[in-house]
Write a protein that holds these residues in place. Structure first.
Motif, mmCIF file in Angstrom:
data_model
loop_
_atom_site.group_PDB
_atom_site.id
_atom_site.type_symbol
_atom_site.label_atom_id
_atom_site.label_comp_id
_atom_site.label_asym_id
_atom_site.label_seq_id
_atom_site.Cartn_x
_atom_site.Cartn_y
_atom_site.Cartn_z
ATOM 1 N N ASN A 84 0.768 -1.168 0.044
ATOM 2 C CA ASN A 84 -0.152 0.102 -0.008
ATOM 3 C C ASN A 84 0.937 1.313 -0.120
ATOM 4 N N SER A 85 1.884 1.462 -1.018
ATOM 5 C CA SER A 85 2.821 2.311 -0.920
ATOM 6 C C SER A 85 2.354 3.484 -1.703
ATOM 7 N N PHE A 86 1.020 3.577 -1.805
ATOM 8 C CA PHE A 86 0.569 4.599 -2.636
ATOM 9 C C PHE A 86 -0.863 5.288 -1.950
ATOM 10 N N GLU A 87 -1.266 6.314 -2.367
ATOM 11 C CA GLU A 87 -2.507 6.936 -1.837
ATOM 12 C C GLU A 87 -3.468 6.799 -2.967
ATOM 13 N N VAL A 88 -4.686 6.125 -2.513
ATOM 14 C CA VAL A 88 -5.953 6.400 -3.627
ATOM 15 C C VAL A 88 -6.715 7.592 -3.950
ATOM 16 N N PRO A 89 -6.402 8.399 -5.038
ATOM 17 C CA PRO A 89 -7.045 9.971 -5.322
ATOM 18 C C PRO A 89 -8.527 9.577 -5.100
ATOM 19 N N VAL A 90 -9.192 10.293 -4.078
ATOM 20 C CA VAL A 90 -10.515 10.390 -3.851
ATOM 21 C C VAL A 90 -11.067 11.595 -4.193
ATOM 22 N N ASP A 137 3.568 21.478 -8.424
ATOM 23 C CA ASP A 137 2.387 20.207 -8.123
ATOM 24 C C ASP A 137 3.088 18.852 -7.764
ATOM 25 N N ALA A 138 2.329 18.164 -6.922
ATOM 26 C CA ALA A 138 2.786 16.690 -6.573
ATOM 27 C C ALA A 138 2.758 15.811 -7.606
ATOM 28 N N GLY A 139 1.893 15.793 -8.624
ATOM 29 C CA GLY A 139 1.895 15.350 -9.764
ATOM 30 C C GLY A 139 3.208 15.180 -10.433
ATOM 31 N N PHE A 140 3.986 16.010 -10.725
ATOM 32 C CA PHE A 140 5.141 15.876 -11.301
ATOM 33 C C PHE A 140 6.317 15.299 -10.308
ATOM 34 N N VAL A 141 6.230 15.315 -9.063
ATOM 35 C CA VAL A 141 6.926 14.682 -8.461
ATOM 36 C C VAL A 141 6.684 13.194 -8.556
ATOM 37 N N ARG A 142 5.384 12.757 -8.447
ATOM 38 C CA ARG A 142 4.949 11.372 -8.395
ATOM 39 C C ARG A 142 5.607 10.616 -9.660
ATOM 40 N N GLY A 143 5.656 11.645 -11.019
ATOM 41 C CA GLY A 143 6.055 11.012 -12.171
ATOM 42 C C GLY A 143 7.572 11.034 -12.296
ATOM 43 N N VAL A 144 8.258 11.749 -11.583
ATOM 44 C CA VAL A 144 9.670 12.122 -11.669
ATOM 45 C C VAL A 144 10.755 10.892 -11.881
ATOM 46 N N GLU A 187 6.322 19.677 -3.862
ATOM 47 C CA GLU A 187 5.276 18.943 -3.268
ATOM 48 C C GLU A 187 5.419 17.394 -3.435
ATOM 49 N N GLY A 188 4.807 16.701 -2.414
ATOM 50 C CA GLY A 188 4.477 15.496 -2.586
ATOM 51 C C GLY A 188 5.651 14.249 -2.357
ATOM 52 N N ILE A 189 6.659 14.760 -2.025
ATOM 53 C CA ILE A 189 7.745 13.857 -1.641
ATOM 54 C C ILE A 189 7.646 12.448 -0.921
ATOM 55 N N GLU A 190 7.628 11.419 -1.195
ATOM 56 C CA GLU A 190 7.138 10.326 -0.521
ATOM 57 C C GLU A 190 8.427 9.317 -0.386
ATOM 58 N N THR A 191 9.054 9.289 -1.379
ATOM 59 C CA THR A 191 10.389 8.162 -1.274
ATOM 60 C C THR A 191 11.688 8.871 -1.311
ATOM 61 N N GLU A 192 12.776 8.060 -0.841
ATOM 62 C CA GLU A 192 14.190 8.397 -0.924
ATOM 63 C C GLU A 192 14.541 8.416 -2.116
ATOM 64 N N GLU A 193 13.966 7.716 -3.246
ATOM 65 C CA GLU A 193 14.254 7.538 -4.618
ATOM 66 C C GLU A 193 13.916 8.922 -5.214
ATOM 67 N N GLN A 194 12.849 9.439 -4.804
ATOM 68 C CA GLN A 194 12.368 10.746 -5.299
ATOM 69 C C GLN A 194 13.231 11.894 -5.054
ATOM 70 N N ARG A 195 13.499 11.980 -3.599
ATOM 71 C CA ARG A 195 14.141 12.960 -2.965
ATOM 72 C C ARG A 195 15.833 12.871 -3.670
ATOM 73 N N GLN A 196 16.278 11.872 -3.921
ATOM 74 C CA GLN A 196 17.604 11.810 -4.690
ATOM 75 C C GLN A 196 17.528 12.417 -5.750
ATOM 76 N N LEU A 197 16.551 11.982 -6.715
ATOM 77 C CA LEU A 197 16.585 12.441 -8.262
ATOM 78 C C LEU A 197 16.293 14.058 -8.295
ATOM 79 N N GLY A 237 6.594 16.662 1.989
ATOM 80 C CA GLY A 237 5.694 15.281 1.661
ATOM 81 C C GLY A 237 6.062 14.425 2.674
ATOM 82 N N TYR A 238 5.434 13.373 2.494
ATOM 83 C CA TYR A 238 5.478 12.208 3.592
ATOM 84 C C TYR A 238 6.977 11.486 3.809
ATOM 85 N N TRP A 239 7.991 11.766 2.992
ATOM 86 C CA TRP A 239 9.162 11.341 3.244
ATOM 87 C C TRP A 239 9.972 12.161 4.488
#
Length: 370
Positions: A95-101, A285-292, A319-329, A340-342
């Motif tokens: 469950n390493s994601f959020e369901v957009p509602v 916007d967090a959407g760009f971070v999710r796709g980075v 916005e929306g940084i959730e993982t170490e990989e995203q932070r590094q990139l 973000g949750y990271w």
């Protein structure tokens, strides 16, 4: 159409599915229309695309299915080894994601509920840190509204903010948050933490001629400078800013307050307006971070925004940084500040102070052992 209806009938017979493998290039069926219909029925949870698609097409598919409550876990080539599929299945398991509602707010919240929430102090302010991506040091915090409903539990702002706006109570929410935020700022200062507090501000609120004097009065009562405040305005609504609103934004800057354009890249405001309005921060916007990690276009947008911010003398916060990989990139792309949750989830003020002390203790311990 007959094939599409037949496919939907089969899915309805099978019943709800946790994970669905979908070949969008399968001939004879309009799979996008099928996904939309099944999504609206609630029969699909997570989706894995098993046909090779360009990154921009995959991103478009994600935008189509996300509002329907479905999660696009990713894609893999049907001719590739099994390991990528295993990784996607593990992602669902963890469950390493959020369901957009996107709940129908009007059906969930009524005006009398909102007014009762104010009267009974059910609305509270939580805080989420913004941090230095390199050091992890907290730079500032954002004030976020939460509704502690007696029966529904803690509700996020997406559920009730539109109803508050419809009731004309956005200013009441803002000044409630200002009081709580400034009190927390003072407590943090007494413990040795200097924090700028950011508050969300709707463009429509700038029409109120009493807004700026009231903000100034609150600062005077607390004997605090405006430089400790940041106001975040969403990009949506900035296309047409009347002269009176521009004047009030300028007054905020003259008071020392910062101005941030929130969810940058998600709306349609022009670069000309960005130049005209007195912002000094861009929140990507967090959407760009999710796709980075997997979408070159997202990386290109982030790099371009960083260059734009540098050219305009504006800080850029991802916005929306959730993982170490995203932070590094993001660091590799030149982004130095994020949220973000990271780093941390939103939390009540008392919990934030405790968290800051724990962070400081851990940092001191690391310095001593090093």
């Amino acid at each position: 159409m007959a094939d599409w209806v037949h496919a939907l009938a089969i899915i309805e017979q099978v019943g709800p599915m946790d994970i669905t493998l979908c070949d969008l290039r399968f001939e004879g069926v309009n799979n996008l229309e099928l996904l939309q219909s099944v999504g609206r029925s609630g029969l699909m949870g997570a989706i894995i695309i098993c046909s090779p698609l360009p990154a921009e097409v995959l991103r478009a598919v994600r935008q189509i299915v996300s509002p329907l409550g479905m999660v696009l876990l990713g894609d893999f080539n049907e001719y590739s080894p099994l390991r990528p599929l295993q990784a996607l299945l593990e992602k669902q398991k963890n469950n390493s994601f959020e369901v957009p509602v996107s709940p129908p707010v009007a059906a969930l919240v009524h005006e009398e509920d909102v007014r009762q929430a104010f009267a009974q102090r059910q609305l509270q302010t939580w805080f989420q840190p913004k941090f230095d991506l390199l050091t992890g040091e907290v730079c500032s915090i954002e004030a976020l509204a939460r509704w502690h409903h007696p029966f529904k539990g803690v509700m996020p702002p997406s559920v009730f903010i539109p109803a508050i706006e419809q009731c004309g109570l956005l200013d009441e929410l803002l000044f409630m948050q200002l009081e709580q935020g400034l009190n927390l700022q003072r407590q943090a200062s007494e413990q040795g933490f200097s924090l700028t507090v950011a508050f969300n501000l709707q463009v429509s609120q700038l029409a109120n001629p009493h807004l700026i004097p009231r903000i100034r009065m609150v600062l005077d009562v607390h004997d605090l400078p405006g430089s400790g405040l940041m106001f975040e305005l969403t990009e949506t609504g900035l296309l047409e800013v009347p002269s009176a609103s521009l004047e009030r934004l300028t007054l905020l800057r003259l008071m020392g307050c910062g101005l941030s354009i929130d969810d940058f890249g998600a709306g349609f405001s022009s670069l000309q307006r960005l130049c005209q309005l007195p912002f000094n921060e861009i929140k990507l916007d967090a959407g760009f971070v999710r796709g980075v990690m997997h979408e070159p276009r997202c990386r290109a947008v982030i790099s371009s925004t960083l260059a734009l911010g540098d050219a305009l003398g504006m800080a850029v916060v991802a916005e929306g940084i959730e993982t170490e990989e995203q932070r590094q990139l993001l660091l590799e792309l030149g982004c130095t500040h994020g949220q973000g949750y990271w780093c941390a989830r939103p939390m009540p003020g008392a919990d934030l102070l405790h968290w800051l002390n724990l962070q400081q203790t851990a940092s001191n311990r690391f310095s001593v052992t090093s």
